[in-house]
Design a protein around this motif. Structure first.
Motif, mmCIF file in Angstrom:
data_model
loop_
_atom_site.group_PDB
_atom_site.id
_atom_site.type_symbol
_atom_site.label_atom_id
_atom_site.label_comp_id
_atom_site.label_asym_id
_atom_site.label_seq_id
_atom_site.Cartn_x
_atom_site.Cartn_y
_atom_site.Cartn_z
ATOM 1 N N THR A 1 0.945 -1.345 0.012
ATOM 2 C CA THR A 1 0.069 -0.088 -0.128
ATOM 3 C C THR A 1 0.845 1.203 0.058
ATOM 4 O OG1 THR A 1 -1.601 -1.314 1.315
ATOM 5 C CG2 THR A 1 -2.007 1.098 1.133
ATOM 6 N N ARG A 2 0.993 1.911 -1.151
ATOM 7 C CA ARG A 2 1.729 3.090 -1.354
ATOM 8 C C ARG A 2 1.169 4.447 -1.193
ATOM 9 N NH1 ARG A 2 7.055 1.452 -2.970
ATOM 10 N NH2 ARG A 2 7.522 -0.695 -3.237
ATOM 11 N N ALA A 3 -0.282 4.441 -1.442
ATOM 12 C CA ALA A 3 -0.858 5.576 -1.453
ATOM 13 C C ALA A 3 -2.482 5.411 -1.030
ATOM 14 C CB ALA A 3 -1.261 6.171 -3.144
ATOM 15 N N PRO A 4 -3.112 6.310 -0.558
ATOM 16 C CA PRO A 4 -4.315 6.320 0.115
ATOM 17 C C PRO A 4 -5.338 5.587 -0.999
ATOM 18 C CG PRO A 4 -3.648 8.163 0.452
ATOM 19 C CD PRO A 4 -2.730 7.795 -0.345
ATOM 20 N N VAL A 5 -6.311 4.553 -0.425
ATOM 21 C CA VAL A 5 -7.136 3.773 -1.254
ATOM 22 C C VAL A 5 -8.588 4.260 -0.673
ATOM 23 C CG1 VAL A 5 -7.824 1.884 -2.368
ATOM 24 C CG2 VAL A 5 -5.503 2.149 -1.977
ATOM 25 N N LYS A 6 -9.405 4.898 -1.284
ATOM 26 C CA LYS A 6 -10.616 5.286 -0.842
ATOM 27 C C LYS A 6 -11.817 4.176 -1.279
ATOM 28 C CE LYS A 6 -13.322 8.678 -2.236
ATOM 29 N NZ LYS A 6 -14.743 7.825 -2.576
ATOM 30 N N VAL A 7 -12.064 3.308 -0.409
ATOM 31 C CA VAL A 7 -13.232 2.335 -0.900
ATOM 32 C C VAL A 7 -14.587 2.480 -0.342
ATOM 33 C CG1 VAL A 7 -13.614 -0.206 -0.941
ATOM 34 C CG2 VAL A 7 -11.294 0.458 -0.883
ATOM 35 N N VAL B 1 -4.993 10.093 -4.067
ATOM 36 C CA VAL B 1 -6.153 9.082 -3.636
ATOM 37 C C VAL B 1 -6.571 7.970 -4.654
ATOM 38 C CG1 VAL B 1 -8.311 8.770 -2.587
ATOM 39 C CG2 VAL B 1 -6.919 10.609 -1.834
ATOM 40 N N ILE B 2 -6.666 6.760 -4.449
ATOM 41 C CA ILE B 2 -7.092 5.833 -5.658
ATOM 42 C C ILE B 2 -8.576 5.564 -5.037
ATOM 43 C CG2 ILE B 2 -6.802 3.484 -6.715
ATOM 44 C CD1 ILE B 2 -3.907 3.784 -5.953
ATOM 45 N N ALA B 3 -9.507 5.862 -5.963
ATOM 46 C CA ALA B 3 -11.021 5.806 -5.534
ATOM 47 C C ALA B 3 -11.681 4.605 -6.179
ATOM 48 C CB ALA B 3 -11.744 7.273 -5.750
ATOM 49 N N MET B 4 -12.310 3.972 -5.496
ATOM 50 C CA MET B 4 -13.091 2.781 -6.127
ATOM 51 C C MET B 4 -14.112 2.355 -5.323
ATOM 52 S SD MET B 4 -10.441 -0.267 -5.020
ATOM 53 C CE MET B 4 -11.330 -1.516 -5.944
ATOM 54 N N THR B 5 -15.186 1.770 -5.957
ATOM 55 C CA THR B 5 -16.436 1.319 -5.229
ATOM 56 C C THR B 5 -16.501 -0.189 -5.370
ATOM 57 O OG1 THR B 5 -17.681 3.495 -5.879
ATOM 58 C CG2 THR B 5 -18.969 1.739 -5.292
ATOM 59 N N VAL B 6 -17.110 -0.818 -4.071
ATOM 60 C CA VAL B 6 -17.212 -2.018 -4.389
ATOM 61 C C VAL B 6 -18.783 -2.415 -3.808
ATOM 62 C CG1 VAL B 6 -16.692 -4.246 -3.346
ATOM 63 C CG2 VAL B 6 -14.886 -2.732 -3.719
ATOM 64 N N LYS B 7 -19.637 -2.987 -4.989
ATOM 65 C CA LYS B 7 -21.010 -3.215 -4.386
ATOM 66 C C LYS B 7 -21.330 -4.828 -4.351
ATOM 67 C CE LYS B 7 -22.677 0.809 -6.519
ATOM 68 N NZ LYS B 7 -23.735 1.507 -7.593
ATOM 69 N N GLY B 8 -22.111 -5.105 -3.582
ATOM 70 C CA GLY B 8 -22.355 -6.663 -3.267
ATOM 71 C C GLY B 8 -23.538 -6.771 -2.335
ATOM 72 N N PRO B 9 -24.148 -8.148 -2.466
ATOM 73 C CA PRO B 9 -25.291 -8.416 -1.455
ATOM 74 C C PRO B 9 -24.536 -8.572 -0.023
ATOM 75 C CG PRO B 9 -25.085 -9.929 -3.514
ATOM 76 C CD PRO B 9 -23.593 -9.205 -3.459
ATOM 77 N N GLY B 10 -25.234 -7.846 0.772
ATOM 78 C CA GLY B 10 -24.845 -7.814 2.124
ATOM 79 C C GLY B 10 -23.909 -6.782 2.609
#
Length: 973
Positions: free
Chosen positions: A338-344, A396-405
């Motif tokens: 992890t070399r940079a902030p990751v916004k999840v 910042v590396i921004a990503m979205t994670v979607k899923g059931p529950g």
């Protein structure tokens, strides 16, 4: 009666051809007739009649006989009528044959050509495959198309029959006419020595009757065939008209269907837009806007987010993956990953997918191939964010994670805290990670997820001290103990209980949780890890003895529920306050804008860049509208500016030193044209184009509607485009040919050109004289008046130079036509004369002084010659190079002037036709690159106006998104 003296002929199987006939005496004239030697088809062995005219323009007829029997024969007068009748019958038969044959062939060919043209005229319907939609309307369209195809097919089936009919008729007519022609020739031939026979006359009459009948029949059949062709053409035209109408009808239906499809598509888009965004997506968008607006958290970005902190290899990334239910991050054995902030941003959805903020691709987290691609992309973005030898980055590396529950929340994974640096790390890596961690934890509304490795001694932890500094009361900290399965085997159970009950560390927290993030196997899936975790906590004696640890304090599932609950509680408590802060900020910025720029609209960098782009491209269009005369003047001036020094130093002065001026000039000019002249000309054209474009930009600045905020951007675009632009390579070869041909001309054609050359010579020499005087002024110092008026004095070197100049002037005065160099005797004399005046100088010093002195003398002499040659044109045209007045200078400069003229004309055509458009393309390419470079735009569009507008636009966007989020949040309550 007619007597034939000589006749030669050649007889074939059935035809006699007469080649020559001379000295024929007519029975009714006494003149001698000349008969041409062209071969004629005769009427048989007996001969044929021809009509001629004698010298008195009186017509008469002759009969040429074939065979030796013609000598001395006499022909009865009544035999001439039968011969002429046979000839006329044959002539009519042949004419009719070719007329009918030509008509039949032409009709067949025309019919075939009409068919091919009509067949090729059918349009291509392949484009309808993509244009027409599916469904019932497509079925109707297909049926219509089949009906049209059947109609066309029925029309086309007629053509082969008609074509075969034409060919059959053509063969029939050819055979019939061949037979009739043979009969006519046989009827005309004589079988005996008698010219006129009753049997042959009867046969000829029979043939004439037969030919008369055949003409009528042929006309009727030809008219019938022509009528059939016209009927077929009419039918084809009708079919084409019908087909065109059907095609127009189908095109109209297609347009209507496309309109309906677009309406349906637009309705779908509108419906999709009306669908509410999830709360977490709206909140994540607000955070994204804030990350670009206030990276220092100095003003108003105190919105909640979950900050995941911990020592390196403590398992914090595994905790985040367990909460996200997917292994989305790259892994390494003991290496900093992890070399940079990751916004999840975690959100609930029907499908388990991940997507980066700046990308449209969705990664299916249920597929191992997509997971591998996602991990590679994360690693690539992390390494790409590190620049300048750094180990970690703040991007910042921004990503979205979607899923059931999945529990809705926003987490930020930070680089692990280190205590020791390796040799491959930057020297400031440790401090950079500490500053970054403090930066995120200092947000008063951030939830700190403190990760502690349970398999190592608690005293070795570095993260707990940082957490205590940022949240000493523990009101927003959640403590997580990882690798508990290893801790059970290695650590004292009582010590672990103290950690989870908050009695070991002085750090305080809202809650304490224990999780298991794996079995040390890289290939284990999240489901396998979570099942292992569940089984471990069910069977572990560590968490059941004495009942110290409550069940809700274990497993990643309970941890994610607790973090999500705390996250939304913090959001509801602080969001109204943050919205009010942005309202106040917006009001202050709008007030400041009205006070400073009351007549201007708030235009951000993107809008300003688009406006500047339009103005620059408008100036490029103006460049193409410059008149040809202005281009010629600019190019001529620039060419002479580039070439004048070479002409004087390498052509004119060296040629003046030689005994043969014209020969030396020819050699020098040809070498120049073959080597350096074309490239120098292109360089001059390029600089002229650049100068004209820059002058246009400068004139635009003086306009009343000029906006100075664009000046820096325009200058950078123009400089970059000109730096990239280069003249076409083939222009040099073309100019070389033109210039060599022009220099071959050594004769001045008229008085006007002579006067222009003299004026050009005078102006050029005068300019060089001014430059030489400036050089002499620096060398010899100011004159007496200047020294007296401005209280100046001569230096010692200038006094020496003046003494040397006095001696050199004596030499030039005694020898006006002195050579450009000084002889040894002259140098010695000058030195001795100076030594008598106590001035000691060496020969090099004398030569240095001699060069500018002699140049001025030479240029003055050239100026006098130019004045003498002004009226010597007619003397030059009569005597040429042997003219009493030496005008070779004028001829040289006339040749240079002609080269400059044709070169300027060629360069002007290239500028107008090619180079201006190529420069336009370069400018558009530079503008496109700059438009995608935010840093470049921020650097080039600066000033208080731009910064204030950017800040105001950003605050408005954030406030609008905040209000939208608050409304949706209140509705959910």
């Amino acid at each position: 009666m007619l007597r034939i003296y000589q006749n030669t002929y050649r007889r074939t199987a059935r035809k006699a051809v007469v080649y020559s006939a001379t000295k024929v005496v007519c029975c009714n004239h006494s003149t001698l007739c000349n008969i041409t030697s062209n071969p004629r088809r005769t009427g048989g062995a007996g001969g044929h009649w021809e009509q001629h005219s004698n010298g008195n323009n009186r017509g008469h007829e002759e009969f040429l006989l074939g065979g030796n029997q013609a000598r001395g024969w006499t022909i009865p007068p009544n035999s001439r009528g039968y011969g002429m009748l046979v000839v006329r019958v044959l002539k009519g038969a042949l004419k009719l044959r070719y007329l009918v044959l030509g008509g039949a062939i032409g009709g067949g060919v025309s019919l075939s050509k009409k068919y091919e043209d009509w067949k090729e005229g059918l349009p291509d319907l392949k484009w309808l495959e993509d244009a027409l939609p599916q469904g019932e309307r497509w079925s109707q369209f297909s049926r219509n198309l089949i009906e049209v195809g059947s109609v066309v097919k029925n029309a086309i089936d007629i053509d082969p029959k008609l074509k075969q009919l034409g060919e059959d008729k053509l063969s029939e007519w050819r055979s019939w006419f061949d037979n009739r022609l043979d009969d006519a020739i046989e009827a005309a031939d004589y079988q005996g020595t008698q010219i006129v026979e009753t049997k042959e006359d009867i046969k000829a009459k029979t043939t004439v009757a037969a030919l008369g009948i055949s003409v009528d029949e042929s006309r009727k059949k030809y008219d019938k065939l022509q009528s059939q062709v016209e009927t077929l053409q009419t039918e084809i035209m009708n079919v084409q008209i019908k087909y065109q109408k059907e095609l127009e009808k189908m095109e109209k239906e297609n347009r209507e269907l496309r309109q309906q499809y677009l309406i349906l598509k637009t309705n779908k888009k509108t419906t999709a837009k009306r669908i509410k965004k999830s709360l977490i997506d709206m909140y994540s968008e607000v955070l994204d806007e804030l990350s670009g607006y206030d990276t220092g958290y100095t003003m108003a970005d105190h919105l909640p987010r979950v900050v995941v902190v911990g020592d390196q290899s403590s398992g914090k990334t595994s905790v985040l993956e367990s909460i996200a239910k997917a292994r989305i991050f790259p892994r390494g054995s003991g290496e900093m990953m992890t070399r940079a902030p990751v916004k999840v941003t975690l959100a609930e959805g029907p499908y388990h997918v991940a997507q980066f903020r700046d990308s449209d691709r969705e990664y299916d987290l249920t597929k191992e191939s997509d997971l591998a691609d996602l991990r590679r992309e994360v690693e690539f973005r992390m390494r790409a964010s590190v620049r300048g030898g750094k180990t970690v980055s703040n991007e910042v590396i921004a990503m979205t994670v979607k899923g059931p529950g999945l529990q809705r929340m926003v987490l930020v994974d930070l680089p692990g805290i280190i205590s020791t640096m390796t040799v491959d790390m930057a020297s400031d890596t440790k401090d950079s990670i500490h500053q970054m961690t403090k930066h995120y934890m200092s947000n008063p509304n951030a939830i700190i997820l403190c990760i502690q490795d349970g398999s190592v001694d608690a005293e070795r932890s570095n993260v707990t001290d940082l957490v205590m500094q940022c949240d000493p009361l523990g009101r927003r900290t959640i403590f997580v103990l990882t690798k508990v399965d290893l801790a059970e085997e290695l650590a004292d159970p009582d010590r672990i209980r103290k950690i989870l009950s908050g009695k070991l560390f002085p750090m305080k927290a809202l809650g304490y949780y224990a999780v298991v993030t794996g079995r040390g196997r890289k290939d284990d899936s999240i489901d396998a890890i979570r099942q292992y975790e569940e089984d471990f906590f069910k069977n572990s004696k560590l968490f059941h003895r004495r009942g110290v640890i409550m069940p809700h304090q274990v497993t990643s599932r309970n941890l994610s529920l607790a973090v999500s609950d705390r996250f939304w509680k913090m959001v509801r408590e602080t969001i109204e306050q943050q919205a009010d802060a942005f309202k106040a900020t917006r009001f202050n910025l709008e007030t400041e804008w009205k006070n400073n720029f009351p007549r201007l609209r708030e235009s951000g960098r993107d809008e300003l860049f688009d406006k500047a782009k339009g103005e620059i491209l408008d100036e490029v269009v103006t460049l193409s509208q410059i008149s040809a005369k202005k281009w010629d003047d600019a190019l001529t001036l620039k060419l002479w500016e580039k070439l004048s020094n070479y002409v004087f130093e390498n052509v004119y002065l060296p040629a003046a030193q030689s005994d043969s001026f014209n020969t030396m000039v020819d050699i020098k000019l040809r070498q120049w044209a073959e080597q350096a002249l074309p490239a120098k000309s292109v360089e001059a054209g390029w600089e002229a184009l650049q100068q004209e474009f820059i002058s246009l930009m400068e004139r635009a600045k003086k306009g009343h509607d000029h906006d100075g905020v664009f000046d820096q951007l325009k200058a950078a675009v123009v400089d970059e485009a000109i730096r990239r632009h280069s003249w076409e390579d083939k222009a040099i070869d073309m100019l070389r040919v033109i210039q060599l041909n022009t220099l071959e001309d050594r004769f001045v054609h008229d008085k006007a050109e002579w006067d222009q050359a003299v004026k050009f010579l005078e102006n050029s020499v005068t300019t060089k004289l001014v430059q030489t005087d400036e050089t002499l002024a620096q060398m010899f110092g100011p004159g007496p008046w200047t020294r007296f008026a401005y209280w100046k004095s001569l230096t010692q070197d200038q006094q020496k130079r003046r003494s040397v100049k006095g001696e050199l002037d004596k030499i030039l005065k005694n020898d006006v036509k002195h050579l450009p160099t000084l002889s040894y005797d002259e140098l010695t004399t000058v030195r001795k004369n100076l030594q008598r005046d106590n001035v000691d100088v060496d020969t090099d010093y004398i030569r240095q002084t001699w060069f500018p002195v002699y140049r001025k003398h030479f240029l003055q002499q050239a100026l006098h010659r130019a004045k003498d040659c002004r009226k010597a044109y007619y003397l030059y045209t009569q005597q040429g190079t042997e003219c009493e007045i030496s005008c070779s200078d004028v001829v040289l400069f006339w040749r240079i002037q002609q080269v400059i003229k044709v070169t300027g004309n060629a360069l002007r055509q290239q500028v107008i036709n090619r180079e201006a458009r190529r420069l336009d393309k370069e400018i558009k390419a530079v503008l496109d690159e700059f438009s995608d470079d935010e840093e470049k735009k921020a650097h080039l569009l600066t000033g208080k106006r731009v910064q204030l507008a950017e800040e105001l636009i950003k605050v408005r966007q954030i406030q609008e998104k905040l209000e939208e989020f608050i409304n949706s949040l209140n509705q959910e309550k």
